[in-house]
Design an enzyme around this catalytic site. Structure first.
Site, mmCIF file in Angstrom:
data_model
loop_
_atom_site.group_PDB
_atom_site.id
_atom_site.type_symbol
_atom_site.label_atom_id
_atom_site.label_comp_id
_atom_site.label_asym_id
_atom_site.label_seq_id
_atom_site.Cartn_x
_atom_site.Cartn_y
_atom_site.Cartn_z
ATOM 1 N N ASP A 21 85.792 87.929 85.812
ATOM 2 C CA ASP A 21 84.448 87.568 86.683
ATOM 3 C C ASP A 21 83.380 87.017 86.123
ATOM 4 O OD1 ASP A 21 84.227 89.838 85.428
ATOM 5 O OD2 ASP A 21 83.262 91.082 87.035
ATOM 6 N N ARG A 24 101.835 79.403 80.360
ATOM 7 C CA ARG A 24 101.946 80.064 81.611
ATOM 8 C C ARG A 24 100.923 80.696 82.161
ATOM 9 N NH1 ARG A 24 98.763 85.014 80.532
ATOM 10 N NH2 ARG A 24 99.804 86.469 79.244
ATOM 11 N N LYS A 31 104.406 91.347 73.770
ATOM 12 C CA LYS A 31 103.349 90.277 73.234
ATOM 13 C C LYS A 31 102.379 91.017 72.644
ATOM 14 C CE LYS A 31 100.518 87.409 75.755
ATOM 15 N NZ LYS A 31 100.316 86.219 76.419
ATOM 16 N N ASP A 80 81.545 71.473 79.895
ATOM 17 C CA ASP A 80 81.585 72.868 79.259
ATOM 18 C C ASP A 80 80.394 72.645 78.533
ATOM 19 O OD1 ASP A 80 84.128 73.651 77.244
ATOM 20 O OD2 ASP A 80 82.136 73.608 75.968
ATOM 21 N N GLN A 109 92.584 76.466 77.786
ATOM 22 C CA GLN A 109 93.120 76.773 79.235
ATOM 23 C C GLN A 109 92.542 75.855 80.270
ATOM 24 O OE1 GLN A 109 95.073 79.145 80.451
ATOM 25 N NE2 GLN A 109 95.217 80.149 78.629
HETATM 26 N N1 LIG Z 1 93.776 85.201 82.582
HETATM 27 C C1 LIG Z 1 94.826 84.949 81.625
HETATM 28 O O1 LIG Z 1 95.775 85.300 81.840
HETATM 29 C C2 LIG Z 1 94.242 84.470 80.291
HETATM 30 C C3 LIG Z 1 95.012 83.963 79.382
HETATM 31 C C4 LIG Z 1 94.597 83.527 78.138
HETATM 32 C C5 LIG Z 1 93.316 83.069 77.910
HETATM 33 N N2 LIG Z 1 92.412 83.665 78.906
HETATM 34 C C6 LIG Z 1 91.027 83.756 78.842
HETATM 35 O O2 LIG Z 1 90.762 82.128 79.011
HETATM 36 C C7 LIG Z 1 89.592 82.042 78.295
HETATM 37 C C8 LIG Z 1 89.583 80.645 77.456
HETATM 38 O O3 LIG Z 1 90.657 80.622 76.704
HETATM 39 P P1 LIG Z 1 91.000 79.371 75.751
HETATM 40 O O4 LIG Z 1 92.139 79.628 74.992
HETATM 41 O O5 LIG Z 1 91.139 78.141 76.593
HETATM 42 O O6 LIG Z 1 89.504 79.091 74.785
HETATM 43 P P2 LIG Z 1 89.013 77.863 74.230
HETATM 44 O O7 LIG Z 1 88.071 78.298 72.917
HETATM 45 O O8 LIG Z 1 89.800 77.219 73.886
HETATM 46 O O9 LIG Z 1 87.903 77.339 75.323
HETATM 47 C C9 LIG Z 1 86.899 78.140 75.593
HETATM 48 C C10 LIG Z 1 85.967 77.057 76.001
HETATM 49 O O10 LIG Z 1 84.705 77.734 76.767
HETATM 50 C C11 LIG Z 1 83.703 77.008 76.377
HETATM 51 N N3 LIG Z 1 82.433 77.813 76.844
HETATM 52 C C12 LIG Z 1 81.944 78.823 76.262
HETATM 53 N N4 LIG Z 1 80.914 79.094 77.069
HETATM 54 C C13 LIG Z 1 80.821 78.450 78.127
HETATM 55 C C14 LIG Z 1 79.733 78.218 79.168
HETATM 56 N N5 LIG Z 1 78.833 79.133 79.621
HETATM 57 N N6 LIG Z 1 80.159 77.321 80.121
HETATM 58 C C15 LIG Z 1 81.170 76.507 79.923
HETATM 59 N N7 LIG Z 1 81.950 76.476 78.883
HETATM 60 C C16 LIG Z 1 81.910 77.454 77.882
HETATM 61 C C17 LIG Z 1 83.744 76.676 74.866
HETATM 62 O O11 LIG Z 1 83.149 75.780 74.457
HETATM 63 C C18 LIG Z 1 85.216 76.294 75.004
HETATM 64 O O12 LIG Z 1 85.243 75.028 74.820
HETATM 65 C C19 LIG Z 1 89.237 82.949 77.425
HETATM 66 O O13 LIG Z 1 88.256 83.792 78.096
HETATM 67 C C20 LIG Z 1 90.566 83.728 77.445
HETATM 68 O O14 LIG Z 1 90.388 85.180 77.280
HETATM 69 C C21 LIG Z 1 92.745 84.144 80.030
#
Ligand SMILES: NC(=O)c1ccc[n+]([C@@H]2O[C@H](COP(=O)([O-])OP(=O)(O)OC[C@H]3O[C@@H](n4cnc5c(N)ncnc54)[C@H](O)[C@@H]3O)[C@@H](O)[C@H]2O)c1
Length: 324
Positions: free
Chosen positions: A232, A115, A72, A164, A143
């Protein structure tokens, strides 16, 4: 020589396959059992970093039991929300494990979303109380949605408390998820209200190298489980120090991220998800333990799901054939 072709699946094609969350959780559980048994090849992901807090990662994995091999190439851009673009985007390539020839290229954003939710739910299966009913979601994006959906598959969820930083985003989440899951979803104006009193908590905001953590000591109740999808970034060190059990999905990747500056105040995980699924380490041992899963996201998760998407897409006649 014989001409070869591959199947290209757009985001819409992958969505049309309609793979259900229960199946995705099952696929991940099988893959983590293989990992626990030491039968998965997956080097820690290399990446390039084109903007502050942005990444483009290469994530290869081979799961012999599933004959799944591929990579990926996925990007994460926190600033994309302001541009009306997705945080996560990218492509996934599947290779024939016998010949090495690529046989499919597909959008990876759907798989990544689903996933990751499935991995949280799978961790919760081992680390949360089975009677968990109240879920707190902090960050109502992609997510937030898939994590809630996955937890609802395995737990008798009755009530969701959502927060949010962007009010309209939170409102849209409340509206959409209450209809989709048919349960009570309420929005709150203070992150504390989405943690205190919840049985299951998911943090899914931006991953930041120098975050100002929100969740403080004692917010997470005794006996609750949390999944930190955003590393974290959301958790104060005193709150992390209170956890009785911390798991991750892969030690090597956890150590790698620590070496580049993340998790400086996070205690060592006691288990990885493969060890929990394979029964090599116990999960939750009492009703009052605070537990936390830090799943970093593994190439193996993607390679567990992608061949099933390919098989179903092929039988449904979806996608576009392209010459190699
Ligand atoms: N661990 C994993 O396997 C994995 C996989 C995919 C994505 N992620 C991570 O998950 C996170 C979310 O990804 P996504 O695709 O849902 O993005 P997204 O942009 O759809 O959602 C992120 C949300 O966070 C909100 N936000 C920003 N700052 C904030 C705060 N201080 N308090 C509350 N809300 C806040 C935004 O308004 C937005 O709605 C990212 O950090 C991404 O890197 C992790």
């Amino acid at each position: 020589m014989e001409a070869h072709s591959l199947l290209y699946l757009s985001r819409a094609d992958v969505e049309r396959v309609g793979l259900d969350m229960a199946t995705i959780i099952k696929l991940l559980e099988n893959a983590f059992a293989e990992k626990g048994a030491g039968r998965v090849e997956m080097p820690p992901k290399p990446g390039i970093h084109t903007r502050p807090d942005a990444f483009i990662h290469a994530m290869p994995a081979y799961i012999p039991a599933l004959q799944s091999a591929g990579i990926k190439w996925v990007s994460g851009y926190p600033e994309n929300q302001k541009r009306g673009l997705p945080y996560i985007s990218g492509l996934l390539v599947l290779n024939d494990d016998e010949t090495g020839l690529p046989y499919a290229v597909m959008d990876c954003s759907w798989i990544t979303a689903f996933r990751t939710g499935a991995a949280s739910a799978l961790s919760a299966k081992y680390l949360a109380r089975p009677d968990s009913r109240v879920v707190g979601i902090l960050a109502c994006g992609v997510q937030g949605r898939t994590n809630l959906e996955a937890l609802s598959v395995l737990f008798p969820v009755q009530r969701v408390v959502a927060y949010d930083i962007v009010h309209e985003v939170q409102e849209a989440f409340v509206h959409e998820m209450s209809i989709r899951l048919g349960i009570e979803v309420i929005g709150v104006d203070d992150p504390q209200k989405a943690v205190r009193g919840c049985d299951l908590v998911v943090t899914s905001g931006p991953i930041l190298k120098h975050p100002q953590p929100t969740i403080q000591k004692d917010w997470l109740a005794e006996g609750a489980f949390a999944s930190a999808v955003d590393f974290d970034s959301y958790w104060a060190s005193e709150a992390l120090a209170q956890m009785d059990l911390i798991s991750t999905d892969d030690y090597a990747q956890f150590e790698y991220y620590r070496s580049v500056g993340y998790f400086q105040h996070t205690p060592d995980p006691y288990a990885d998800l493969g060890e929990l699924v394979a029964g090599l380490k116990p999960g939750r041992q009492s009703d009052n333990q605070r537990t936390l899963a830090i799943n970093l996201g593994l190439a193996m998760d993607d390679m567990a799901v992608a061949p099933e998407i390919y098989r179903r897409a092929t039988s449904l006649g979806l996608g576009t054939r392209l010459p190699l």
